[in-house]
Scaffold this active site. Structure first.
Site, PDB file in Angstrom:
ATOM      1  N   LYS A 191       3.002   2.788  -9.003  1.00 56.20           N
ATOM      2  CA  LYS A 191       1.636   2.402  -9.342  1.00 56.20           C
ATOM      3  C   LYS A 191       0.666   3.245  -8.510  1.00 56.20           C
ATOM      4  CE  LYS A 191      -1.300  -0.450  -7.679  1.00 56.20           C
ATOM      5  NZ  LYS A 191      -2.576   0.274  -7.991  1.00 56.20           N
ATOM      6  N   GLU A 264       3.697   2.915   5.456  1.00 57.98           N
ATOM      7  CA  GLU A 264       2.771   3.591   6.366  1.00 57.98           C
ATOM      8  C   GLU A 264       1.428   2.904   6.210  1.00 57.98           C
ATOM      9  OE1 GLU A 264       0.162   7.291   6.296  1.00 57.98           O
ATOM     10  OE2 GLU A 264       2.119   8.076   6.907  1.00 57.98           O
ATOM     11  N   GLU A 396     -10.184   0.230  12.185  1.00 59.51           N
ATOM     12  CA  GLU A 396     -10.127   1.496  11.459  1.00 59.51           C
ATOM     13  C   GLU A 396     -11.321   1.616  10.515  1.00 59.51           C
ATOM     14  OE1 GLU A 396      -6.770   4.044   9.025  1.00 59.51           O
ATOM     15  OE2 GLU A 396      -6.933   1.901   8.606  1.00 59.51           O
TER      16      GLU A 396
END
Length: 527
Positions: A191, A264, A396
């Protein structure tokens, strides 16, 4: 440039039809009835095409097709599989201009960042095509008893791998993780992000042209929770790149199903600059370390810690270099930074910077949107004096924002660099021996010395991934392929039973075995 940008603002209709033909969504009895989702160019916000919105039924059909194809593919020799990917390597390089155009249209990144994606795909195809036959070959292992026990380690594909990839590197992450999975003998159901489907579909088309069996890799476009959730419930191994929050959700699903999982996730990546660093080299390299792909990459540098003796020199030179960066849309090579992906990402970056300003941080350059260039452009931004309660100090940003902080010594820099829940990437600018010493102390899956991230990322022969909340498992290196396999231990016992020969009592046999083990240890005959 403007004329070329205008010409390429939409994907040609024949290309859209070609790439849509790769979607499992089109296996519906009446695909024209399926809902569609528009895909917009990050350069202008204009519609460049559309994809179908897949549902759970589409995912089910995709797995049915991939599983059928995978059974035959698993019987194909690794050398024959590798030939397809060597041809694919050449096709990717031959079609690099088209691939870069599509990546730029979807993501808004600059030309150099789009080239990084093309190179990543080619490098991974070459490396794993060369390594797969060796990695998958049966390996002789020492048996329990010399001579009478013979052992062999075999590798089998896990089945069908599920892949969920993000929008920031849609070409590279759309296919590079699938390459070792396919070479290991698996099928793949993938996807891509709904913002960037055509990058993944275009490179998949080249893979089919190279000879990959048509149904072996399926792409289902659509909403993340719907399509991604359905993939995670059906796959035999799950590969995910994205946010830590989503990674936790998928990790729970993988754990409940007892399947392998590789992720990740996010990063808050530090750079350390020591007093013995070549400051001019640092100034030249730091902008790309922080602002490549408009800062929208998991390994981008968001924190810089500089020893006091060189702090002002670096700050002045770095700010001057950032102010000199060329920001804008288009396909020209001289553009240093492109656009953010969409309005939501622009708002995210603006909120981080506004929060830091309100809490006392100083913006020394950048710090504002550039609607004159396009709807989602934001200047490369550098801050100092960022307080601990500012969100961007620990969270982040995933955008073109970095803060700089003075430290008294290397020990303080290392402590601050490690003071985070993340551990994806870090870099050190220093003399090589200083850099290696610091690198061994940093809690990060990749550490660059006198380089921001490119050297670690491009070294595909070595495993790469995150520590702490930045992920689990690894991509690249032998691990990046072997994780998609099941290890099988095949041991043959010859001439003598492991329980001992007939006619000898168990007690006597036990004494003989103890003596044999001691002798084997002394003579190094046993593993």
């Amino acid at each position: 440039m403007a004329e070329r940008l205008n010409k390429q603002q939409k994907l040609p209709a024949n290309l859209i039809k070609k790439y849509l033909g790769l979607c499992a969504n089109l296996k519906r009895p009446h695909p024209e009835e399926a809902p569609r989702q528009e895909v917009r160019s990050a350069f202008s916000g204009e519609v460049i095409g559309w994809t179908y919105m897949g549902d759970e039924g589409d995912v089910e059909r995709a797995f049915d097709l991939a599983r059928t194809a995978q059974r035959s593919w698993a019987q194909t020799s690794p050398r024959d599989r590798a030939r397809i990917f060597r041809d694919f390597h050449d096709r990717v390089l031959a079609n690099r201009e088209l691939l870069m155009d599509i990546v730029q249209l979807e993501t808004g990144k600059n030309r150099a960042s789009a080239l990084d994606e093309v190179m990543d795909v080619a490098i991974n195809a070459r490396y794993y095509a060369n390594q797969a036959p060796k990695l998958l070959a049966a390996q002789s292992r020492p048996g329990a008893l010399p001579v009478v026990t013979q052992s062999e380690l075999q590798r089998s594909p896990v089945g069908v791998v599920g892949q969920i990839s993000p929008w920031n590197y849609p070409l590279a992450l759309g296919i590079s993780d699938a390459i070792p999975a396919l070479l290991a003998g698996n099928g793949v159901v993938a996807k891509p992000d709904h913002n960037t489907p055509f990058s993944a579909l275009s490179v998949l088309y080249l893979l089919y042209e190279s000879g990959l069996p048509r149904d072996l890799m399926q792409v289902v476009t659509g909403d993340g929770p719907v399509v991604g959730g359905a993939i995670s419930q059906r796959c035999d191994y799950l590969m995910f790149t994205g946010s830590t929050a989503t990674g936790r959700i998928l990790g729970r699903t993988a754990g409940e199903r007892l399947i392998g999982y590789s992720a990740e996730l996010g990063g808050k990546n530090p750079m350390i600059i020591t007093a013995d660093a070549d400051i001019q080299h640092v100034i030249a390299e730091a902008p790309s370390a922080c602002f490549s792909n408009s800062g929208q990459l998991c390994v981008s540098i968001e924190r810089i810690y500089v020893e006091a003796g060189v702090y002002q020199r670096f700050l002045d030179g770095f700010v001057a270099a950032v102010k000199n960066m060329k920001l804008g849309p288009g396909f020209d090579w001289n553009i240093d930074m492109g656009s953010l992906i969409n309005a939501a990402q622009l708002l995210r970056v603006e909120d981080f910077v506004s929060d830091a300003r309100e809490k006392g941080a100083t913006v020394v350059c950048g710090g504002k949107a550039r609607p004159d260039l396009g709807p989602y452009f934001y200047e490369p931004t550098v801050l100092v004096d960022v307080p601990d309660d500012a969100r961007l100090k620990t969270e982040e940003v995933f955008g073109p924002v970095v803060f700089i902080e003075k430290v008294n010594n290397i020990a303080e820099a290392v402590e601050k660099a490690n003071n985070t829940s993340y551990g994806l990437n870090a870099c050190v600018f220093a003399r090589p021996e200083t850099g290696r010493s610091i690198a061994s102390q940093l809690m990060a899956g990749g550490v660059g010395i006198n380089d921001g991230y490119a050297a670690t990322w491009a070294t595909v022969s070595s495993p790469l991934g995150g520590m702490k909340q930045s992920g689990m498992s690894r991509r690249h290196g032998p691990d990046g392929l072997l994780k998609y396999t099941e290890a099988r231990n095949v041991a043959e016992q010859r001439w003598l039973s492991m329980r001992g020969p007939a006619g000898i009592s168990r007690k006597t046999y036990a004494k003989v075995m103890v003596s044999a083990l001691k002798l084997g240890k002394k003579l190094h005959l046993l593993p």
